[in-house]
Design an enzyme around this catalytic site. Structure first.
Site, PDB file in Angstrom:
ATOM      1  N   CYS A 195      17.371  -5.584 -22.433  1.00  0.00           N
ATOM      2  CA  CYS A 195      16.613  -4.393 -22.031  1.00  0.00           C
ATOM      3  C   CYS A 195      15.896  -4.499 -20.689  1.00  0.00           C
ATOM      4  O   CYS A 195      16.175  -3.727 -19.785  1.00  0.00           O
ATOM      5  CB  CYS A 195      15.614  -4.054 -23.124  1.00  0.00           C
ATOM      6  SG  CYS A 195      16.432  -3.857 -24.708  1.00  0.00           S
TER       7      CYS A 195
HETATM    8  C1  UGA Z   1      11.932  -5.049 -25.225  1.00  0.00           C
HETATM    9  C2  UGA Z   1      10.622  -4.289 -25.494  1.00  0.00           C
HETATM   10  O1  UGA Z   1       9.602  -5.202 -25.908  1.00  0.00           O
HETATM   11  C3  UGA Z   1      10.816  -3.203 -26.549  1.00  0.00           C
HETATM   12  O2  UGA Z   1       9.628  -2.432 -26.687  1.00  0.00           O
HETATM   13  C4  UGA Z   1      11.970  -2.279 -26.119  1.00  0.00           C
HETATM   14  O3  UGA Z   1      12.215  -1.261 -27.082  1.00  0.00           O
HETATM   15  C5  UGA Z   1      13.215  -3.112 -25.929  1.00  0.00           C
HETATM   16  O4  UGA Z   1      12.964  -4.120 -24.917  1.00  0.00           O
HETATM   17  C6  UGA Z   1      14.325  -2.184 -25.510  1.00  0.00           C
HETATM   18  O5  UGA Z   1      14.233  -1.564 -24.445  1.00  0.00           O
HETATM   19  O6  UGA Z   1      15.267  -1.956 -26.299  1.00  0.00           O
HETATM   20  P1  UGA Z   1      13.164  -7.124 -26.375  1.00  0.00           P
HETATM   21  O7  UGA Z   1      14.035  -7.143 -25.165  1.00  0.00           O
HETATM   22  O8  UGA Z   1      13.789  -7.191 -27.705  1.00  0.00           O
HETATM   23  O9  UGA Z   1      12.248  -5.782 -26.395  1.00  0.00           O
HETATM   24  O10 UGA Z   1      12.206  -8.386 -26.284  1.00  0.00           O
HETATM   25  P2  UGA Z   1      10.719  -8.739 -25.838  1.00  0.00           P
HETATM   26  O11 UGA Z   1      10.042  -9.334 -26.993  1.00  0.00           O
HETATM   27  O12 UGA Z   1      10.059  -7.610 -25.168  1.00  0.00           O
HETATM   28  O13 UGA Z   1      10.979  -9.915 -24.781  1.00  0.00           O
HETATM   29  C7  UGA Z   1      11.741  -9.703 -23.593  1.00  0.00           C
HETATM   30  C8  UGA Z   1      11.717 -10.945 -22.724  1.00  0.00           C
HETATM   31  O14 UGA Z   1      10.429 -11.142 -22.144  1.00  0.00           O
HETATM   32  C9  UGA Z   1      12.039 -12.264 -23.462  1.00  0.00           C
HETATM   33  O15 UGA Z   1      12.923 -13.038 -22.685  1.00  0.00           O
HETATM   34  C10 UGA Z   1      10.693 -12.951 -23.595  1.00  0.00           C
HETATM   35  O16 UGA Z   1      10.785 -14.335 -23.659  1.00  0.00           O
HETATM   36  C11 UGA Z   1      10.033 -12.512 -22.304  1.00  0.00           C
HETATM   37  N1  UGA Z   1       8.547 -12.582 -22.349  1.00  0.00           N
HETATM   38  C12 UGA Z   1       7.853 -11.771 -23.194  1.00  0.00           C
HETATM   39  C13 UGA Z   1       7.882 -13.454 -21.502  1.00  0.00           C
HETATM   40  O17 UGA Z   1       8.503 -14.198 -20.710  1.00  0.00           O
HETATM   41  N2  UGA Z   1       6.516 -13.486 -21.529  1.00  0.00           N
HETATM   42  C14 UGA Z   1       5.785 -12.695 -22.360  1.00  0.00           C
HETATM   43  O18 UGA Z   1       4.549 -12.757 -22.322  1.00  0.00           O
HETATM   44  C15 UGA Z   1       6.473 -11.822 -23.218  1.00  0.00           C
END
Ligand code: UGA
Length: 446
Positions: A276
């Site tokens: 995403c």
């Molecule tokens: C993300 C959004 O959080 C959802 O709200 C959205 O609906 C979704 O994309 C989408 O557009 O379908 P997702 O990609 O499943 O969800 O995962 P996240 O938990 O948001 O993490 C995304 C990335 O950011 C991961 O690689 C995670 O490790 C990284 N991240 C997250 C960080 O590096 N630091 C943080 O503090 C948080």
């Protein structure tokens, strides 16, 4: 039991999770796909991809007899009042959004509605750039059906905010519902459905109604801001590394306690991945560019994100002098814990950079090995156990914050590695416990 029958086109995270949730909430629901194997699997109660709790939910949905999956769109459209579009909108080669699947489904629905004389509501749930719902979906359906939007069929855009690993909870207990509507009638129908679906939860979950294009942009606004927070934390972590004794974890905790900011998504590390954030930030940059605006902040967010993977490798290389022909263990390959999803995972960028420098890589991940192999093939080795990955390694990089990795003790590294040099790319090892035992290089702490 609700009288409204729902068709959901697409069986990915949004499609399948929503389909099952509608069924358990009493809606007759039909999911449609073109993949016969996937369809058979789903009808047998097997999920085509891994998602926390989904297999149980699917079985529960099937047991209600409200839910089934079919091949092709016709049966689903003709036997429902509402069609929800949840097909993929991947990133094109030029980084812009690829709307091929959206275009195809709009054309199919248009053809099916040609001889259907009942009002049908179409709801776009996929992430699409502003204008797509009205100008591509709506107009294409009008053209192929010979019907008029706003009269013979309704149109809504309802962005989805579920995150992998927690998609059931996010679907059952969202913090808000955004309804983009072509007209009042379309929005009223969708709001009524959610009134039945959510009941009391709506006391804590506002429904915001707006036009189609604003709703489309809410989704990008959301993902871009979350990606911004991460790149901001990563940039601050680079500044923290310039000053001895500063620790980014403490700094971000201090910043996040501000009620206007909050601490979520301020974890510095190897950068963000997944299907995403990279796709959506790039899509909206391309969209802006095509309309004559250079989205400088968003470009910087992607740049910082790419750079963070390189920086992780550079930290290790500075310590080892060179990584050429050295054995490097990568702990974790999936883009985040709780999933086997490898799409745009930071591990891919780290591996590419390490391979460019001539390193030998062995990766370990509790669930993503098969998916990783599809991308990396034999360019790296794969370990079944963490100890096997660490055995005789010259260095290790923690890429995904799996529990198995956060539970490691200094001795686990010392007893297996040739030289116990570890880059903690997710800040899961406690520096005070490790720093006298091994060479621990933590992102955001010099
Ligand atoms: C993300 C959004 O959080 C959802 O709200 C959205 O609906 C979704 O994309 C989408 O557009 O379908 P997702 O990609 O499943 O969800 O995962 P996240 O938990 O948001 O993490 C995304 C990335 O950011 C991961 O690689 C995670 O490790 C990284 N991240 C997250 C960080 O590096 N630091 C943080 O503090 C948080």
């Amino acid at each position: 039991m609700s009288e409204t029958k729902i068709a959901i086109h697409g069986t990915g995270f949004i499609g399948l999770v929503s389909g099952c949730c509608f069924a358990i909430k009493g809606f007759k629901t039909i999911n449609s796909t073109y993949d016969q194997i996937k369809c058979d699997q789903i009808n047998k109660g097997e999920t085509p991809f891994y998602e926390n709790g989904l297999e149980e939910l699917l079985r529960e949905a099937l047991a209600t007899k409200n839910f089934k999956c079919v091949v092709g769109r016709k049966y689903a459209v003709l036997n429902s009042d509402v069609s929800m579009i949840a097909v993929g909108t991947p990133m094109g080669k030029d980084y812009s959004i690829n709307l091929t699947f959206i275009e195809k489904i709009a054309e199919e629905i248009g053809q099916i509605l040609q001889n259907h004389n009942q009002y049908h509501l179409i709801v776009v749930r996929s992430t699409v750039v502003p204008g797509t719902t009205r100008n591509l979906v709506g107009k294409r359906i009008e053209k192929l059906s010979g019907k008029k939007m706003g009269e013979d069929f309704g149109l809504c855009m309802q962005p989805e905010f579920l995150a992998e690993g927690r998609s059931i909870l996010d679907t059952l207990e969202p913090d808000r519902i955004i309804i983009g509507e072509l007209d009042k009638k379309s929005g009223d129908i969708l709001q009524k459905i959610y009134g039945v679906f959510y009941e009391d939860h709506l006391n804590n979950c506002p429904i915001l109604r707006m036009n189609l294009e604003s709703a489309e942009l809410v989704k990008y606004g959301n993902n871009c801001l979350l990606a911004t927070k991460i790149s901001y934390a990563n940039e601050m972590s680079r500044i923290a590394e310039l000053v001895p004794g500063v620790d980014i974890v403490q700094v971000m905790r201090g910043v996040g306690l501000d009620y206007r900011i909050n601490e979520k998504f301020l974890r510095a590390g190897v950068g963000f991945g997944g299907s995403c954030f990279p796709k959506d930030v790039n899509a909206i940059i391309s969209f802006a560019r095509a309309h004559g605006y250079d989205a400088r902040l968003l470009r910087a967010i992607m740049e910082i994100n790419e750079d963070q993977a390189k920086h992780t490798v550079d930290l290790l290389e500075n310590e080892l002098k060179e990584v050429k022909n050295k054995k490097i263990a990568l702990l974790g390959l999936a883009f985040k814990p709780g999933t086997n999803d490898m799409r745009f995972a930071p591990s891919i960028r780290i591996i590419d950079y390490l391979l460019e420098k001539g390193a030998q890589i062995i990766g370990w991940d509790p669930v993503a090995e098969e998916e990783a192999f599809k991308i990396m093939k034999n360019s790296i080795l794969y370990a079944d156990k963490i100890e096997e990955a660490l055995l005789d390694a010259d260095g290790a990089i923690i890429v995904t914050e799996w529990d198995e990795i956060s539970q490691l003790q200094p001795n686990d590294f010392k007893k297996s590695m040739k030289t116990p040099i570890v880059v903690d790319g997710r800040r899961i090892l406690d520096p005070t416990k490790f720093q006298d035992e091994i060479t621990l290089l933590s992102i955001g702490k010099r």
